[in-house]
Write a protein that holds these residues in place. Structure first.
Motif, PDB file in Angstrom:
ATOM      1  N   ALA A   1       0.946  -1.227   0.065  1.00  0.00           N
ATOM      2  CA  ALA A   1       0.099   0.042  -0.077  1.00  0.00           C
ATOM      3  C   ALA A   1       0.893   1.116  -0.023  1.00  0.00           C
ATOM      4  O   ALA A   1       1.753   1.377   1.013  1.00  0.00           O
ATOM      5  CB  ALA A   1      -0.760   0.204   1.130  1.00  0.00           C
ATOM      6  N   GLY A   2       0.551   2.211  -0.929  1.00  0.00           N
ATOM      7  CA  GLY A   2       1.336   3.323  -0.902  1.00  0.00           C
ATOM      8  C   GLY A   2       2.284   3.473  -2.066  1.00  0.00           C
ATOM      9  O   GLY A   2       2.935   4.368  -2.387  1.00  0.00           O
TER      10      GLY A   2
ATOM     11  N   GLY B   1       4.808   8.909 -19.916  1.00  0.00           N
ATOM     12  CA  GLY B   1       4.450   7.726 -19.058  1.00  0.00           C
ATOM     13  C   GLY B   1       3.249   7.946 -18.226  1.00  0.00           C
ATOM     14  O   GLY B   1       2.565   8.844 -18.227  1.00  0.00           O
ATOM     15  N   LEU B   2       2.806   6.877 -17.399  1.00  0.00           N
ATOM     16  CA  LEU B   2       1.794   7.002 -16.719  1.00  0.00           C
ATOM     17  C   LEU B   2       2.199   6.116 -15.342  1.00  0.00           C
ATOM     18  O   LEU B   2       3.195   5.272 -15.179  1.00  0.00           O
ATOM     19  CB  LEU B   2       0.556   6.680 -17.036  1.00  0.00           C
ATOM     20  N   GLU B   3       1.446   6.671 -14.000  1.00  0.00           N
ATOM     21  CA  GLU B   3       1.979   6.200 -12.638  1.00  0.00           C
ATOM     22  C   GLU B   3       0.672   5.985 -11.860  1.00  0.00           C
ATOM     23  O   GLU B   3      -0.233   6.782 -12.129  1.00  0.00           O
ATOM     24  CB  GLU B   3       2.699   7.259 -12.270  1.00  0.00           C
ATOM     25  N   PHE B   4       1.061   4.689 -11.179  1.00  0.00           N
ATOM     26  CA  PHE B   4      -0.473   4.325 -10.545  1.00  0.00           C
ATOM     27  C   PHE B   4       0.141   4.426  -8.990  1.00  0.00           C
ATOM     28  O   PHE B   4       1.481   3.888  -8.604  1.00  0.00           O
ATOM     29  CB  PHE B   4      -0.794   2.972 -10.826  1.00  0.00           C
ATOM     30  N   ARG B   5      -0.579   4.401  -7.921  1.00  0.00           N
ATOM     31  CA  ARG B   5      -0.502   4.518  -6.584  1.00  0.00           C
ATOM     32  C   ARG B   5      -1.276   3.157  -6.159  1.00  0.00           C
ATOM     33  O   ARG B   5      -2.520   2.880  -6.436  1.00  0.00           O
ATOM     34  CB  ARG B   5      -0.616   5.501  -5.920  1.00  0.00           C
ATOM     35  N   ALA B   6      -0.532   2.191  -5.460  1.00  0.00           N
ATOM     36  CA  ALA B   6      -1.242   0.923  -4.770  1.00  0.00           C
ATOM     37  C   ALA B   6      -2.027   1.426  -3.578  1.00  0.00           C
ATOM     38  O   ALA B   6      -1.176   2.083  -2.864  1.00  0.00           O
ATOM     39  CB  ALA B   6      -0.283  -0.077  -4.407  1.00  0.00           C
ATOM     40  N   LEU B   7      -3.446   1.441  -3.566  1.00  0.00           N
ATOM     41  CA  LEU B   7      -4.159   1.547  -2.385  1.00  0.00           C
ATOM     42  C   LEU B   7      -4.157   0.379  -1.552  1.00  0.00           C
ATOM     43  O   LEU B   7      -4.718   0.749  -0.341  1.00  0.00           O
ATOM     44  CB  LEU B   7      -5.539   2.208  -2.977  1.00  0.00           C
ATOM     45  N   ARG B   8      -3.719  -0.465  -1.633  1.00  0.00           N
ATOM     46  CA  ARG B   8      -3.777  -1.454  -0.740  1.00  0.00           C
ATOM     47  C   ARG B   8      -2.473  -2.727  -1.230  1.00  0.00           C
ATOM     48  O   ARG B   8      -2.142  -2.438  -2.479  1.00  0.00           O
ATOM     49  CB  ARG B   8      -5.058  -2.443  -0.742  1.00  0.00           C
ATOM     50  N   PRO B   9      -2.117  -3.533  -0.527  1.00  0.00           N
ATOM     51  CA  PRO B   9      -1.121  -4.498  -0.920  1.00  0.00           C
ATOM     52  C   PRO B   9      -1.877  -5.261  -2.363  1.00  0.00           C
ATOM     53  O   PRO B   9      -3.021  -5.709  -2.189  1.00  0.00           O
ATOM     54  CB  PRO B   9      -0.811  -5.589   0.015  1.00  0.00           C
TER      55      PRO B   9
END
Length: 199
Positions: free
Chosen positions: A26-27, A161-169
């Motif tokens: 996460a994060g 580019g594109l970027e994602f943040r994981a909101l959980r594992p």
């Protein structure tokens, strides 16, 4: 690839016609970049519900039932339970983060090369039938008042580019699409960088 809890940065090349898995906490942030302005591809994770995501984003933007074609920075990607798993935090360049197309598969190619559905499901250790949704990146589209009319030419620039943040594992996978006829694409590679929130 495991990002880990420490603020580390790990980078991996994903060559044309291949896919790779990434395991995030996460994060953690995952960035997908075109180093030479050539290659597009797909992103997915177990349980990604493309249709539910389109509907939820339509409600978010318009306050009523509405289906949107693409995710924009600040939008989340949802799983089959309606839970937000990833947030799109950046989308740089002319191409969009398309949430309409299902990704290609080997039956569409005369030479039966693996498509993005095959590459991503294999990277995630899933049967292809269990891969529910895909997000295609660095693409353009045509639409009118009646329907979504398909892919349009797009000019990818080096460093887009594109970027994602994981909101959980979560586990996810990235493919460098094997298709050689999408307008604006040519065979190349993608660079994927995973870093912790403090990196």
């Amino acid at each position: 690839m495991k990002a880990g809890a420490m603020a580390m940065e790990q980078r991996q090349e994903v060559p044309h016609g291949t896919g790779a898995r990434f395991d995030l906490e996460a994060g953690d942030l995952i960035r997908i970049e075109s180093p030479d302005g050539a290659q597009g591809g797909d992103f997915s994770f177990p349980g990604f519900d493309q249709a539910l995501t389109r509907n939820k984003l339509g409600w978010k933007r318009f306050g009523r039932p509405w289906l949107v074609y693409a995710a924009e920075p600040g939008d989340s990607l949802f799983d089959v339970d309606g839970d937000a798993v990833f947030e799109l935090v950046a989308c740089e360049g002319e191409g969009i983060a398309d949430i309409m197309y299902p990704g290609c598969w080997d039956e569409v190619y005369p030479d039966r090369r693996p498509g993005c559905q095959d590459l991503i499901s294999a990277a995630l250790g899933l049967e292809r039938r269990d891969l529910i949704g895909m997000l295609s990146f660095f693409v353009g589209y045509h639409a009118d008042d009646v329907a979504y009319r398909g892919l349009a030419p797009v000019e990818i620039q080096p460093g887009d580019g594109l970027e994602f943040r994981a909101l959980r594992p979560a586990s996810c996978a990235v493919s460098a699409c094997p298709d050689r006829e999408i307008p604006g694409w040519r065979p190349g590679s993608l660079t994927v960088t995973v870093r912790g929130p403090e990196a």
